[in-house]
Design a protein around this motif. Structure first.
Motif, short mmCIF file in Angstrom:
data_model
loop_
_atom_site.label_atom_id
_atom_site.label_comp_id
_atom_site.label_asym_id
_atom_site.label_seq_id
_atom_site.Cartn_x
_atom_site.Cartn_y
_atom_site.Cartn_z
N ALA D 174 -44.99 -19.14 -34.85
CA ALA D 174 -43.89 -18.33 -35.36
C ALA D 174 -44.42 -17.01 -35.92
O ALA D 174 -43.87 -15.93 -35.67
N ILE D 177 -45.64 -14.63 -33.02
CA ILE D 177 -44.55 -14.02 -32.27
C ILE D 177 -43.88 -12.95 -33.10
O ILE D 177 -43.60 -11.85 -32.63
N LEU D 324 -56.78 -9.91 -51.44
CA LEU D 324 -55.43 -10.40 -51.69
C LEU D 324 -55.40 -11.91 -51.58
O LEU D 324 -56.07 -12.48 -50.73
N PHE D 327 -50.46 -15.08 -48.72
CA PHE D 327 -49.02 -14.93 -48.87
C PHE D 327 -48.34 -16.29 -48.73
O PHE D 327 -48.87 -17.18 -48.08
N GLN D 331 -42.60 -15.23 -47.61
CA GLN D 331 -42.94 -13.83 -47.88
C GLN D 331 -43.50 -13.17 -46.63
O GLN D 331 -43.20 -12.02 -46.32
N LEU D 335 -41.85 -10.09 -44.80
CA LEU D 335 -42.59 -8.85 -44.58
C LEU D 335 -42.50 -8.43 -43.12
O LEU D 335 -42.29 -7.27 -42.79
N ARG D 339 -39.33 -5.89 -43.28
CA ARG D 339 -39.96 -4.63 -43.69
C ARG D 339 -40.54 -3.91 -42.48
O ARG D 339 -40.24 -2.77 -42.23
#
Lengths: 101, 170, 192, 360
Positions: D174, D177, D324, D327, D331, D335, D339
């Motif tokens: 997922a 893609i 970082l 995630f 999120q 993103l 976004r």
């Protein structure tokens, strides 16, 4: 022998028949759906072959459209199959005989 | 002496048909995942045929859309539904036999008819290149309206798929 | 004193992930620069790295459990098998001496185990055996580097355990029990 | 007779292509091995550790100073790692779907190497273009192949017949893609500016007009982040996330099969760094060094420049791993879909407007 239009068309025809065979023989909705994709692809091949040997790009634009429509169709079709599976717990066509869920 | 392109044609055509056959009627496995994987191979070898026909853009799009997106979607659904049922069922022999016979008949008719096909334009002149630039020009000039309609179709399909896969409509 | 963590919603700048990225870069760059100069945790603590310079074991570290002997060199274990029963991974296996077996090698005990095996591959160093032992015969010691070339080698027998465990001078079992009792208010018997 | 064959253009094409493939393959394999070492060393430095500094064959230590130095730098570690992978027990658990279980690692590796075919890693060397396949639709080919990379992971997850690998496989497909879309769209704006899908011409354009990262910073950021997601690297290593999913799709794998997944991940990293160098950082060109090389030395210099840029980007990949935290899955999806895809679309529209206005 040089590969010319008939060669490509015959490959396309045989591929179409294979797709048909899948729809006729296999009983799982998903595999039948894949066979439909195969038939669409056979049509694509024929169109590209026509386009190449007739020196005209219209056929390729058609294939472009077919690919897009096929993608949309797959998305909706698979959503339908999933919804159906949720309701009936099967994706076997012989179990899906009633019109009403 | 045969040309390299002809050899490649036979190779790709043979692969396409072989994988196509293994996709729909694999004698060894009736697992849907196997079918899906062979369909991917069919599509990739078909992209090879497209390249031989100078349709480079379409070859790339074929792999990108079919192999990269559509078939992954299929795999997703197969794995989520976890279909094992078809493998256990017995095939209806009569139906399979009659179906195969019908398909064979159709194949015979089609091959017979198509073997005599000739292009409208005599061979020899320069073949068209299915380059992105040319394709884009035609797409956005002669086929602008179908293109826009197609985008609406995609939107409708997207909305439909989302609605269908929601749990319950209230 | 409870610390209240401020969970006010992020403002736009914070939601771009940029401040987090910058902060992360600052920290990693600081440590990287330090390491490039040749400083790191090992050099902070001592002057070398593990295999050459042995690790400094912290006090209270729970290493491998070994049997100990008393000041006369006699086996403390009396083969009560409490540790065998409590051991969560079932790493301990005790063979009691049996009716005709050899008695204890110290005067104030009845018996001692004929064989005492700890499978160090199973042991999880929880310390329950030490906790439960009424004779203070088994202790988690500060061995942390247990190695062997095959599985058989990692099953330590009584002889080996006693040798590794060493001498634990002075039987102070009852003194300890008394101290423990004093610490527990609910202890029913009044001492003194 | 023999001279005839050698002067035959088809034969020459096949010969040179084979040579280029062999060299690229060899270089990439070495790169993978040492990328692992660099990753371990840099990670160690960031975490105040030392990293591999002990492995050395006994003979190498006989070399007076160099041997010890190489040992300290861990230069022999990749060999030991490789040897370890080969010598470990190749274990196939019971109840896996054996064919797919064995096939999946291979499928995971192949796309990573196939993408390298269209990347121009230099200008010219003699009369040869330094690219394996100079395609007109280079970038489309790349995306087509990259999209095939999902299969290895999905099949690995599914065929393991175990829940953690399955979750990892589903997650990763997922994720891949989703980010493919953003990645593909971010690149469109570049080609709007350049007007050509051929990567060689793209680099030549950059050599003449300046690097594309200056024209398209938004596209670069989107591409960079999507590349992290596509290669399953932290902060987007959702499919593996060892603290939640044990090891994700390769939990059940061991020995060489596991090594193939490892190889695939690093080869992917190399491929996407090379892609970014080509698309945004002018490939083999430097601002004052924009002409295709005429001499052999010039060609080698160009290849060197390309590799240097690639190494810098790979260091970015490695460094970001520690910058970082991972995630959360929603999120990550947020993103990607809410976004980056809108941002990429807006970027395309803005670029199209700009190009239309400037070319009028």
């Amino acid at each position: 022998m040089q590969a010319a239009l008939p060669h490509y068309l015959i490959v396309s025809a045989l591929l179409f028949c294979l797709g048909l065979l899948g729809v006729v023989v296999r009983r799982s909705l998903l595999v039948m759906y894949m066979s439909l994709e195969l038939m669409l692809n056979a049509a694509n091949l024929a169109l590209v072959a026509f386009s190449h040997f007739n020196q005209n790009l219209n056929g390729q634009v058609m294939v472009f459209f077919i690919i897009t429509v096929a993608a949309a169709e797959v998305a909706v079709g698979l959503a339908l199959i999933v919804a159906l599976f949720r309701k009936r717990q099967t994706s076997h066509v012989e179990d899906l005989t009633s019109l009403k869920l | 002496m045969p040309q390299l392109t002809d050899l490649l044609f036979y190779a790709f055509a043979g692969m396409t048909l072989l994988f196509g056959f293994l996709c729909v009627a694999n004698p060894l496995s009736r697992n849907p995942v196997t079918s899906a994987m062979f369909l991917v191979l069919t599509i990739i070898s078909m992209a090879g045929l497209f390249v031989l026909l100078h349709a480079f853009f379409l070859a790339a799009v074929q792999i990108l859309v079919y192999a990269g997106a559509v078939m992954v979607l299929f795999l997703f659904v197969i794995m989520l539904l976890d279909l094992k049922e078809e493998e256990r069922r017995k095939l209806n022999k009569v139906a399979v036999g009659l179906g195969s016979l019908a398909v064979l008949g159709l194949a015979g008719v089609l091959v017979r008819v198509l073997a005599g096909a000739t292009p409208l334009i005599a061979a020899g002149s320069k073949p068209v290149e299915g380059s992105t630039r040319e394709l884009g020009r035609i797409l956005f000039q002669s086929y602008l309206l179908p293109f826009e309609i197609l985008s609406i179709l995609l939107l409708v399909a997207m909305v439909g798929a989302i609605l269908l896969s929601k749990k319950e409509l209230k | 004193m409870t610390k209240v963590v401020d969970r006010s919603p992020l403002n736009f700048y914070e939601r771009t992930y940029l401040p987090a990225l910058m902060e992360g870069f600052k920290i990693t760059a600081r440590h990287f620069a330090r390491s490039v100069q040749g400083k790191n945790t090992a050099t902070d603590l001592g002057d070398g790295y593990y295999p050459e310079v042995p690790w400094r074991v912290a006090e209270g570290y729970r290493g491998a459990p070994y049997l100990v002997s008393d000041q006369d060199g006699a086996t403390k274990c009396v083969s009560c098998q409490l540790c065998e029963f409590i051991c969560p991974p079932k790493a301990i296996k005790i063979t009691p001496p049996g009716p005709e077996g050899q008695g204890a090698d110290r005067p104030n005990a009845e018996k001692m185990p004929r064989e005492f095996e700890i499978n160090m591959l199973r042991c999880i160093f929880c310390g329950l055996c030490q906790e439960v032992c009424p004779e203070e015969a088994i202790f988690l010691q500060q061995h942390y580097s247990l190695t062997g070339l095959n599985r058989e080698e990692m099953i330590y027998n009584k002889e080996k355990l006693l040798k590794l465990g060493g001498v634990h001078p002075g039987i102070q079992k009852w003194k300890h029990k008394l101290e423990e009792a004093r610490d527990q208010e609910s202890f029913p018997v009044k001492v003194d | 007779m023999l001279e005839n064959i050698f002067s035959d253009p088809t034969f020459q094409f096949v010969l040179f292509s084979a040579a280029k493939i062999a060299v690229v393959f060899g270089v990439v394999m070495t790169f993978v091995a040492y990328a692992v070492l660099v990753e371990r060393k840099v990670s160690a430095a960031i975490q105040d550790r030392v990293g591999p500094n002990r492995t050395a064959p006994p003979l190498a230590l006989k070399i007076p100073v160099l041997g010890r130095l190489l040992q300290r730098w861990g230069m022999f570690q990749p060999m030991a790692d490789g040897l370890k992978f080969i010598l470990k027990e190749d274990f196939t658990p019971a109840y896996v779907r054996t064919v797919y279980f064995w096939l999946a690692p291979a499928i995971a590796v192949i796309p990573a190497f196939l993408t390298l075919a269209v990347i121009p890693f230099g200008s010219t060397l003699g009369s040869q273009k330094m690219v394996i396949a100079d395609l007109n639709v280079g970038i489309l080919y790349t995306f087509g192949i990259v999209s095939l990379g999902v299969y290895g992971i999905v099949l690995a997850g599914w065929s393991s017949n175990s829940k953690y690998p399955f979750l990892g496989g589903i997650r990763s497909s997922a994720q891949m893609i989703s980010y493919e879309i953003a990645m593909g769209m971010s690149v469109v704006s570049l080609f709007l500016i350049v007007g050509d899908l051929n990567l060689m011409n793209l680099i030549q354009w950059q050599a003449d007009h300046g690097w594309l990262v200056l024209y398209q910073p938004v596209a670069f950021v989107i591409f960079l982040v999507s590349a992290f997601a596509e290669t399953n690297r932290l902060p987007f290593d959702m499919p593996e996330s060892e603290s939640e999913l044990i090891g994700g799709y390769h939990t059940e794998y061991s020995s060489m099969k596991f090594a193939l997944f490892f190889l695939g991940e690093y080869a992917n990293m190399i491929a996407s760094s090379a892609m970014m160098v080509t698309l945004f950082f002018g490939g083999w060109s430097l601002p004052w060094l924009g002409k295709p090389a005429e001499t052999l030395l010039g060609g080698l210099v160009h290849i060197g420049i390309f590799i240097a840029k690639m190494i810098v980007l790979m260091l970015v990949f490695i460094w970001v791993r520690w910058m970082l935290p991972r995630f959360r899955y929603d999120q990550l999806m947020d993103l990607g879909w809410r976004r980056f895809i809108p941002a990429a679309l807006a970027n395309i529209v803005a670029t199209a407007l700009g190009v239309a206005l400037l070319n009028r």
